[in-house]
Structure formats: structure tokens, C-alpha cells
Design an enzyme around this catalytic site. Structure first.
Site, PDB file in Angstrom:
ATOM      1  N   LYS A 113       0.862  -1.193   0.000  1.00 23.07           N
ATOM      2  CA  LYS A 113       0.000   0.000   0.000  1.00 23.07           C
ATOM      3  C   LYS A 113       0.898   1.243   0.000  1.00 23.07           C
ATOM      4  O   LYS A 113       1.901   1.296   0.727  1.00 23.07           O
ATOM      5  CB  LYS A 113      -0.871  -0.032   1.256  1.00 23.07           C
ATOM      6  CG  LYS A 113      -2.031   0.945   1.274  1.00 23.07           C
ATOM      7  CD  LYS A 113      -2.956   0.636   2.476  1.00 23.07           C
ATOM      8  CE  LYS A 113      -4.168   1.539   2.523  1.00 23.07           C
ATOM      9  NZ  LYS A 113      -5.099   1.182   3.601  1.00 23.07           N
ATOM     10  N   CYS A 177      -7.576   0.105  -0.639  1.00 25.40           N
ATOM     11  CA  CYS A 177      -8.502   0.973   0.092  1.00 25.40           C
ATOM     12  C   CYS A 177      -8.215   2.468  -0.001  1.00 25.40           C
ATOM     13  O   CYS A 177      -8.546   3.125  -0.975  1.00 25.40           O
ATOM     14  CB  CYS A 177      -8.568   0.505   1.540  1.00 25.40           C
ATOM     15  SG  CYS A 177     -10.066   1.092   2.365  1.00 25.40           S
ATOM     16  N   SER A 368     -36.322   1.411  29.795  1.00 19.14           N
ATOM     17  CA  SER A 368     -36.991   2.443  30.596  1.00 19.14           C
ATOM     18  C   SER A 368     -38.251   2.978  29.937  1.00 19.14           C
ATOM     19  O   SER A 368     -38.956   3.771  30.532  1.00 19.14           O
ATOM     20  CB  SER A 368     -36.017   3.616  30.797  1.00 19.14           C
ATOM     21  OG  SER A 368     -35.844   4.270  29.558  1.00 19.14           O
TER      22      SER A 368
HETATM   23  N1  LIG Z   1     -36.929   2.681  34.901  1.00 19.85           N
HETATM   24  C1  LIG Z   1     -35.943   2.091  34.249  1.00 19.85           C
HETATM   25  N2  LIG Z   1     -36.013   0.784  34.017  1.00 19.85           N
HETATM   26  C2  LIG Z   1     -35.056   0.138  33.349  1.00 19.85           C
HETATM   27  N3  LIG Z   1     -33.978   0.737  32.894  1.00 19.85           N
HETATM   28  C3  LIG Z   1     -33.845   2.042  33.082  1.00 19.85           C
HETATM   29  C4  LIG Z   1     -34.797   2.788  33.781  1.00 19.85           C
HETATM   30  N4  LIG Z   1     -34.400   4.067  33.808  1.00 19.85           N
HETATM   31  C5  LIG Z   1     -33.227   4.106  33.158  1.00 19.85           C
HETATM   32  N5  LIG Z   1     -32.892   2.895  32.720  1.00 19.85           N
HETATM   33  C6  LIG Z   1     -31.693   2.486  31.956  1.00 19.85           C
HETATM   34  O1  LIG Z   1     -30.652   3.376  32.194  1.00 19.85           O
HETATM   35  C7  LIG Z   1     -30.249   3.995  30.976  1.00 19.85           C
HETATM   36  C8  LIG Z   1     -29.858   5.413  31.254  1.00 19.85           C
HETATM   37  O2  LIG Z   1     -30.904   6.028  31.943  1.00 19.85           O
HETATM   38  P1  LIG Z   1     -31.392   7.463  31.556  1.00 19.85           P
HETATM   39  O3  LIG Z   1     -32.340   7.908  32.535  1.00 19.85           O
HETATM   40  O4  LIG Z   1     -30.203   8.262  31.256  1.00 19.85           O
HETATM   41  O5  LIG Z   1     -32.205   7.159  30.255  1.00 19.85           O
HETATM   42  P2  LIG Z   1     -32.036   7.798  28.856  1.00 19.85           P
HETATM   43  O6  LIG Z   1     -30.622   7.897  28.507  1.00 19.85           O
HETATM   44  O7  LIG Z   1     -32.879   9.011  28.806  1.00 19.85           O
HETATM   45  O8  LIG Z   1     -32.629   6.615  28.046  1.00 19.85           O
HETATM   46  P3  LIG Z   1     -34.100   6.315  27.809  1.00 19.85           P
HETATM   47  O9  LIG Z   1     -34.434   7.276  26.734  1.00 19.85           O
HETATM   48  O10 LIG Z   1     -34.055   4.893  27.423  1.00 19.85           O
HETATM   49  O11 LIG Z   1     -34.837   6.546  29.082  1.00 19.85           O
HETATM   50  C9  LIG Z   1     -31.466   3.850  30.053  1.00 19.85           C
HETATM   51  O12 LIG Z   1     -31.130   3.926  28.699  1.00 19.85           O
HETATM   52  C10 LIG Z   1     -31.990   2.517  30.465  1.00 19.85           C
HETATM   53  O13 LIG Z   1     -31.285   1.491  29.832  1.00 19.85           O
HETATM   54  N1  LIG Z   2      -8.543   0.811   5.205  1.00 19.43           N
HETATM   55  C1  LIG Z   2      -8.567   1.968   4.614  1.00 19.43           C
HETATM   56  O1  LIG Z   2      -7.627   2.377   3.928  1.00 19.43           O
HETATM   57  C2  LIG Z   2      -9.851   2.725   4.784  1.00 19.43           C
HETATM   58  C3  LIG Z   2      -9.811   4.198   4.497  1.00 19.43           C
HETATM   59  C4  LIG Z   2     -10.915   4.736   3.635  1.00 19.43           C
HETATM   60  N2  LIG Z   2     -10.914   6.158   3.652  1.00 19.43           N
HETATM   61  C5  LIG Z   2     -12.301   4.189   3.960  1.00 19.43           C
HETATM   62  O2  LIG Z   2     -12.942   4.607   4.895  1.00 19.43           O
HETATM   63  O3  LIG Z   2     -12.783   3.397   3.221  1.00 19.43           O
END
Ligand SMILES: Nc1ncnc2c1ncn2[C@@H]1O[C@H](COP(=O)(O)OP(=O)(O)OP(=O)(O)O)[C@@H](O)[C@H]1O
Ligand SMILES: NC(=O)CC[C@H](N)C(=O)O
Ligand SMILES: Nc1ncnc2c1ncn2[C@@H]1O[C@H](COP(=O)(O)OP(=O)(O)OC[C@H]2O[C@@H]([n+]3cccc(C(=O)O)c3)[C@H](O)[C@@H]2O)[C@@H](O)[C@H]1O
Length: 719
Positions: A113, A177, A368
């Protein structure tokens, strides 16, 4: 007419799986030959897998790669077909990323390459050197294991920047590539010097909307210079965060004539072949007067080194074969998915490779009912739909079915026919609510989403665990030290600690369920924990360190909230999308962490908590990474872009400062971000992609002072 059939492939290689890689390479050769091809191109570094990374610094890696090449020779795979194989080669103590041109147990050329990929996720210069153009061809001493298998005990092979010419006059060269992507791509000189067929072995990973770029590069390369371009790519997860998105292509004189799939779970090897008329290349080139003029002049560039291949081999078909062959017509349309379909399919294929290769038995997802975890669930649903579609009509012993049976623990005669039924075996979701902070709405949404996808779902309450942990704390500091939520008169610190403990408990519960759910369901094995933190909250640090964002893998960690919301709308659609209609409710609800008590006056929302909207965060994220803006440059860009929305320079400066302050305070969280599918180049993944410090002076005094000066020197109405 001089018809030639050429073949290329997508190979689902896996870094350092020499046995599997050789098996896949051999399967692709056999398929190419059965399609009548006499030239077969494979992806970049196919013997080792492209993602071997620092393993390239181990001598073993290069040695095993040559052993695999020797196997190709002794198994007869090089008989009567020109192979263009990607492999690392050590020459005079320097490691090169090479194409090996093999025919009839001879190594015709080792072509290193010349332009390494060294941007974004690529770090080739860490392991390889680029072959300098001016060093044209040298002698490479073949390793003993290859010499023993070579015709006439060939000792040396030419290594360098050269092309091949066969007895029938056909000329063939190769690129690797990144070379295609450079302004002085090697194919330019090759085309001017009359090379008819150019192979390109690539390892190019998926980024949303990137296939368009590749396609345009191929069209443009062959439109301007004429010729046949045969592009191969890796496909799937080869052990890291990237999904290589296949889409092997064959182009002729500016048209794409064949395309392999971009997203598939069906098989590890996809081969395409096309029959081209080399006379079309000749006549097309002749007709391009300006090209012909440049080719004729040809004085101020180095002459290509041409290796004349001895022997009667020809890529072109013999007269009698050509009588029943026809040139492949241009494709009417290259298949492109919408970005939302790309989100549904790319991470789904990556998850499938990861799952079956990890030897685990399904996924566990804390669900969630919010946009992020529902997106992750929908992607697993998409994976199940793809598996069922791929399984339809396959042979009962097909490798795909064996993989599905291994993962699910189903019997030898199991053939999935219903994506929901398959999802119930693979995906396990749990809603983990608390009495005061969780709403009936999110609980209901989580259950409906799980039901529509087909997941095994449960609903648990985590209050008891939180109380137990607080009791431990009180045992040390006394009954009086019982933290309270802000809604109950607690301080900011107490309020934050009570949120974080709930969030972190969910992670502990998730890992417990991942280990024991299958046991409880009477199956053996355990589950991979899926995470759902998106790009924006990671960048802003709006997550609790080591909460449910700390999982085994995360399919959406490289995607912004705005893109995820659009994906959910698409996925809800019955005809075009995935048919999970409940996702409409999910996307229409205001994003909330639900970690503080819900009262009549107060419901926690993400945007209010973060002090910025997801839309603003998207701007910050893209400018920071894609446009390489520091605080001052970002302020300047946004001052112009947001002027139309009525924001003054001062307001823009304040928003940018706030973002950078939050980013700096929380950057440490990105050092432990769950490995995520790399979908977009605005990803903040600290470990591989967005290499920056994690201890910042969050005051940014120099930068912010420059912003203040700039605001102050503007006319009052522009401030
Ligand atoms: N009540 C719940 N039950 C189950 N899992 C939860 C709950 N609340 C949060 N989680 C988990 O924790 C992660 C992060 O929580 P967060 O409150 O930041 O939610 P988020 O990033 O807003 O995501 P989402 O949109 O899924 O609520 C979630 O993506 C989910 O996987
Ligand atoms: N392996 C490579 O050389 C990849 C670089 C190239 N720009 C791609 O994303 O396809
Ligand atoms: N520079 C540094 N280098 C290394 N570590 C550093 C550090 N600064 C703090 N830390 C450590 O970081 C830890 C504090 O981080 P952490 O425990 O996360 O807590 P913290 O960042 O203080 O709070 C969590 C944040 O996430 C938000 N949140 C909470 C819950 C859910 C959600 C959601 O996703 O919806 C969001 C919440 O509003 C808040 O902004 C401490 O252990 C501290 O010592």
C-alpha cells in the site's frame, strides 16, 4: 469482443481467526471460480483480519498469514485463477500492508500500500510503512513455507509499485482501500498507462451515508480514466467497534455494474462476479480525447513498472467460452438504505456477529420506555427480523441456522419463522421502577415496546435495594444523615446522590439478571448486557458514571438523539420500517431520567436538567468533532448560524461556554464509556476515536476571555 469475468467479495473476517479467515477466503475463491471468474479480489489484510491492530507488531501474525497463503497454494486454490489477496508482508525489517497476486502456485507480485489510512479510526502508520512511489520494484525473499509450495520452488517475488501484463495484452494493477480516496490515486497513472482492470481490496467501515461516497469515487475513477474497477470489502464485526459494511462493487467506464449487500446476516461470504468486454474499455478510452492526449504526453510522471506474466493464462474467456457469455449491463440503481434503515441494519448485523462470536446466549437490556433504550430494543428486533428472513428457505444445516441454535440453545431442528418468537429467546428486558420517580406511563410504554418486539419482559421495583444501601450509609454516619430529594427539602448534593444511587443500582441489577435469567428460565448460558447511552448525553456528561450506561456493548452510543428520534419514527412504520407502532408514543414523550420524585409542580426533564436542548447539543457535538472547533471557533460559527434565530453574540457565547464547561467537567466519564458501534464521525468515544485528555481546566480562561473580547467589540445591536 474480449470478454472477461471478474469477481470480488465481502468477507466476514475476524481479527486473528486464521482458521476461519482462510476458510472464508477459500469459500470466496470457490464461489468466484464457480461463477466463471479468472480474477478474484479479496478485502484488505484478509488473512489476518483488518482489525488485528497491535497484533501486527507480533511476528506471529505475519508468519501465520504466510502459512495461510501456503495453504492456498497447496490446496490448489491458485490453479487457473488470479488471486488478489490482502496480507501483511515483512520486507527488509519493514512491515507493509500488501496485495499478493497469486497464480498457478506462483507469487507474481507483492504490491504494498502506498498511502496509509491514518485518520479517524484508522491508525495504519502505527504498524505499517507506506511504500514510497519512487522505490519501484525490489526482490522479496519468499518465506520457506511458501517456497516449498511454489511452482519450481520460486525463491523471490517482485515487491513494489508494479502492474501485470498477460500474454493476451490485458493489463492489471491494484490499489488498496485508502489509495482510492487520495487526490493522486495510483489508478490515475495506471489508467493513463493502459491498465484495463484495477482491483481494490478494502477494509472500509460503516458510517451513515458513506456508501454514496464510495460509489461516487468508483464512478468518477472509471468515468475519467475508463477501465474496470473491482472493489472488495470486509463485512461485519471483526472484533471491535466497527462494522465493515461490505457492498463490494464492480464498475466499468463510469457505471456500477454489480453490487454485493451492505447489511446481511445470511452468510459470512458474499461473492459477486461480472462479465466485462475489455474492448469497451479500449474504445471508451480512445473516445476520451483529452484523456488520450494526457496518456500520449505522459512525460512528467514515472513510467509504471510492468511485469510480463509468462504462460498462456488469460483472464479473458476463450473463444468457445465467450460464445455463451454476455457482458453484465449497468445496474439500474445502486441500492442505498435511508439513514434510518442504516441505523436499523448496521448495528443489528454488528450485534449478531458479536453475539454469536462471543459464545453468549442473548441480550439483557434495562428498558426504561424512553427513546434510547427503546431504540436499542428496536435494533435487536431488527436483528431478529433479519435472521428470520435470512433463515427462510435455507438448508436445515446452513451455518446461519447452526449459529442461531447455538445462541438460543434450541434443538437441532429449530428454524425460526417468526421474529417475535425468536426475540423471546434472545432479548430480555426489565423495567426497573421506583415508587416516587417512575411514572405509570414509562412503565406501560416499556411493556408495550417489549411486547411488540417479542422480548421476554419483567417489571421490578428497586426501592428496597436503594433503602438497603442508604441504611448502610446511615449505619456509619447515624440516623440523622438520611439524604433527601430536593422535593422533600434536601440539598443539591443530597438530591444528586439519591439520583445516582438509583441509576447505579440498575446497573448492578442488570448484571445479576444477565447472569441468572437463562438459568431461571431453564436454559444454560448467560446474556450480554446492552447499553443505550447516546452521543449527546455522553458528550454533555448527562449520565451517571457506572450506571446502565456501563454495559457490555452499546449499539447506539455513536448516534445522536436527533437521529435516534427520526429512526424511531421510521421504525414505527408498518410498511417501510420495523412495524413497532408503539415507538411513536416513545418518541413523542419528553425525554426524562425519572430519578427525582414526580410532584404536581415538577416532572424532571432531560433538557431542563441539562440546561440545553438536544438540538443544541447536536450542533455542539458536530462542530466540536466534525468541524474541529475549539470554544472560540465554535462561538464564531454559532454566532453566524444562530443569528437567524435571534440569538445575540452574548447569548451564543454563554451557551458555548456552558457546553464546554460541562464537557470538561464530565470528560472523565468517556474513559469508561461502553464500547459502542461507530456509526457517525461525531462520536466522542475516548478510547479509539476521539483522543483527548480527560482532566481539563474547566474554566477555559484564555478561550472564554477571547470570546468576551469579541462580544464586547461588536456594535451594541450585535452583542
Ligand atoms: N426505569 C428504568 N427501568 C429500566 N432501565 C432504566 C430505567 N431508567 C433508566 N434505565 C436504563 O438506564 C439507561 C440510562 O438512563 P437514563 O435515565 O439516562 O435514560 P435515557 O438515557 O434518557 O434513556 P431512555 O431514553 O431509554 O430513558 C437507560 O437507557 C436505560 O437502559
Ligand atoms: N482501510 C482503509 O484504507 C480505509 C480508508 C478509507 N478512507 C475508507 O474509509 O474506506
Ligand atoms: N476529573 C475527574 N476525573 C475522574 N473522576 C472524576 C472527575 N470529576 C469527578 N469525578 C468522579 O465522578 C463521579 C461523579 O460522577 P457521577 O457519579 O456520574 O455523578 P455526577 O456527574 O455528579 O452526576 C450525575 C449527572 O448525570 C445526570 N444524570 C443523573 C442520573 C441519570 C441521568 C440520565 O442519564 O438521565 C443523568 C445528573 O443530572 C448529573 O448531571 C465521582 O465519583 C467523582 O469522583
Amino acid at each position: 469482443m474480449h470478454l472477461a469475468t471478474v469477481a470480488t467479495c465481502n468477507l466476514n473476517q475476524w481479527a486473528l481467526d486464521f482458521t476461519g479467515n482462510l476458510r472464508r477466503t477459500r469459500a470466496s475463491i470457490a464461489a468466484a471460480v464457480s461463477l466463471g471468474a479468472r480474477y478474484r479480489v479479496g478485502p484488505e489484510l484478509e488473512t489476518t483480519g483488518y482489525g488485528a491492530e497491535d497484533h501486527f507488531l507480533e511476528l506471529d501474525t505475519e508468519a501465520h498469514s504466510w502459512q495461510a497463503v501456503a495453504e492456498l497454494m497447496s490446496a490448489g486454490d491458485t490453479e487457473g485463477v488470479l488471486l488478489d489477496v490482502g496480507a501483511p508482508v515483512l520486507h527488509r525489517g519493514v512491515l507493509y500492508n500488501c496485495r499478493l497476486l497469486l497464480l498457478d502456485r506462483r507469487v507474481l507480485l507483492v504490491r504494498p500500500k502506498m498511502d496509509l489510512a491514518d485518520h479517524a479510526n484508522y491508525r495504519e502508520a502505527r504498524w505499517f510503512r507506506a511504500w514510497p512511489r519512487e522505490r519501484q520494484v525490489e526482490q522479496f525473499l519468499l518465506p520457506e513455507c511458501v517456497r516449498e509450495r511454489c511452482a519450481d520452488f520460486q525463491m523471490f517475488a517482485p515487491i513494489g509499485n508494479a502492474v501485470l501484463r498477460f500474454e493476451d495484452g490485458l493489463m492489471l494493477g491494484c490499489e488498496t482501500c485508502e489509495e482510492l480516496w487520495t487526490p493522486r490515486a495510483p489508478h490515475l497513472d495506471m489508467q493513463l498507462d493502459g491498465v484495463h482492470v484495477i482491483g481494490n481490496g478494502s477494509a472500509s467501515h460503516h458510517v451513515l451515508r458513506k456508501l454514496h461516497v464510495r460509489e461516487r469515487l468508483l464512478e468518477s475513477a472509471t468515468r475519467k480514466g475508463g477501465g474496470v474497477y473491482v472493489y472488495a470489502n470486509q463485512i461485519g464485526c471483526d472484533g471491535g467497534r466497527l462494522y465493515y459494511d461490505g457492498s463490494a462493487l464492480i464498475a466499468l467506464n463510469g457505471d456500477i455494474i454489480k453490487q454485493a449487500p451492505q447489511f446481511t446476516v445470511e452468510s459470512e461470504v458474499q461473492v459477486i462476479a461480472a462479465t466485462v468486454d475489455i474492448d469497451h474499455v479500449r474504445s471508451y478510452r480512445m473516445s476520451l480525447a483529452a484523456r488520450a492526449e494526457q496518456a500520449a504526453r505522459n512525460t512528467n510522471r514515472p513510467k509504471l513498472h510492468v511485469i510480463q506474466v509468462e504462460g498462456p493464462f488469460s483472464i479473458c474467456l476463450a473463444h468457445e467460452e465467450a460464445a455463451s457469455a454476455y457482458p453484465t449491463p449497468p445496474l439500474e440503481r445502486v441500492v442505498h438504505c435511508s439513514p434510518w434503515e442504516e441505523i436499523a441494519r448496521g448495528p443489528a448485523c454488528w450485534l449478531w456477529d458479536y453475539l454469536r462470536r462471543s459464545g453468549l446466549n442473548g441480550f439483557f437490556l434495562p428498558l426504561s420506555g424512553g427513546a434510547d433504550s427503546s431504540s436499542t430494543a428496536a435494533i435487536v428486533g431488527s436483528m431478529c427480523q433479519m435472521l428470520v428472513n435470512a433463515a427462510a428457505g435455507t438448508d436445515p444445516q446452513h451455518a446461519l441456522l447452526q449459529d442461531i441454535r447455538n445462541v438460543t440453545g434450541a434443538g437441532d431442528d429449530y428454524i425460526p419463522t417468526d421474529a417475535r418468537e425468536l426475540a423471546r429467546r434472545i432479548l430480555h428486558t426489565v423495567y426497573m421502577g421506583s415508587k416516587e420517580a417512575s411514572s405509570a406511563e414509562t412503565k406501560r410504554r416499556a411493556a408495550v415496546v417489549a411486547e411488540q418486539i417479542g422480548a421476554w419482559h419483567a417489571d421490578v421495583n428497586i426501592d428496597g435495594i436503594v433503602l438497603a444501601i442508604l441504611a448502610v450509609f446511615q449505619r456509619v454516619f447515624g440516623e440523622g444523615k438520611c439524604p433527601q430529594f430536593r422535593a422533600h427539602g434536601g440539598t443539591k448534593t443530597e438530591n444528586m446522590a439519591l439520583q445516582c444511587v438509583q441509576a447505579r443500582i440498575r446497573m448492578v441489577v442488570a448484571y445479576l439478571f444477565a447472569q441468572l435469567t437463562l438459568w431461571a428460565r431453564g436454559r444454560s448460558g448467560s446474556l450480554l448486557v446492552l447499553g443505550s447511552a447516546n452521543v449527546d448525553e455522553a458528550l454533555r456528561g448527562y449520565l451517571t458514571k457506572y450506571d446502565c450506561s456501563s454495559a457490555d456493548i452499546n449499539p447506539i452510543g455513536g448516534i445522536s438523539k436527533a437521529d435516534l428520534r427520526a429512526f424511531l419514527r421510521w421504525a414505527a412504520d408498518e410498511k417501510e420500517g420495523l412495524g413497532y407502532s408503539s415507538l411513536v408514543d416513545v418518541v413523542e414523550a419528553a425525554p426524562t431520567a425519572e430519578l427525582e420524585p414526580i410532584t404536581k409542580e415538577y416532572t424532571q426533564t432531560d433538557e431542563e436538567d441539562m440546561g440545553m436542548t438536544y438540538d443544541e447539543l447536536s450542533w455542539f457535538g458536530k462542530l466540536r468533532k466534525l468541524h474541529r472547533c475549539g470554544p472560540f471557533a465554535m462561538y464564531e460559527r454559532l454566532r453566524c448560524s444562530w443569528r437567524a434565530g435571534g440569538l445575540s453574540a452574548r447569548e451564543v457565547a454563554d451557551k458555548v461556554k456552558f457546553f464546554f464547561r460541562m464537557y470538561a467537567i464530565n470528560r472523565h466519564k468517556l474513559t469508561v464509556l461502553t464500547p459502542s458501534y461507530h456509526a457517525e464521525d461525531y462520536s466522542p468515544d475516548d478510547n479509539r476515536f476521539d483522543l483527548r485528555q480527560f482532566l481539563y481546566n474547566a474554566r477555559w480562561s484564555w478561550q472564554f476571555e477571547r470570546m468576551d473580547e469579541d462580544v464586547a467589540r461588536r456594535r451594541p445591536k450585535d452583542q
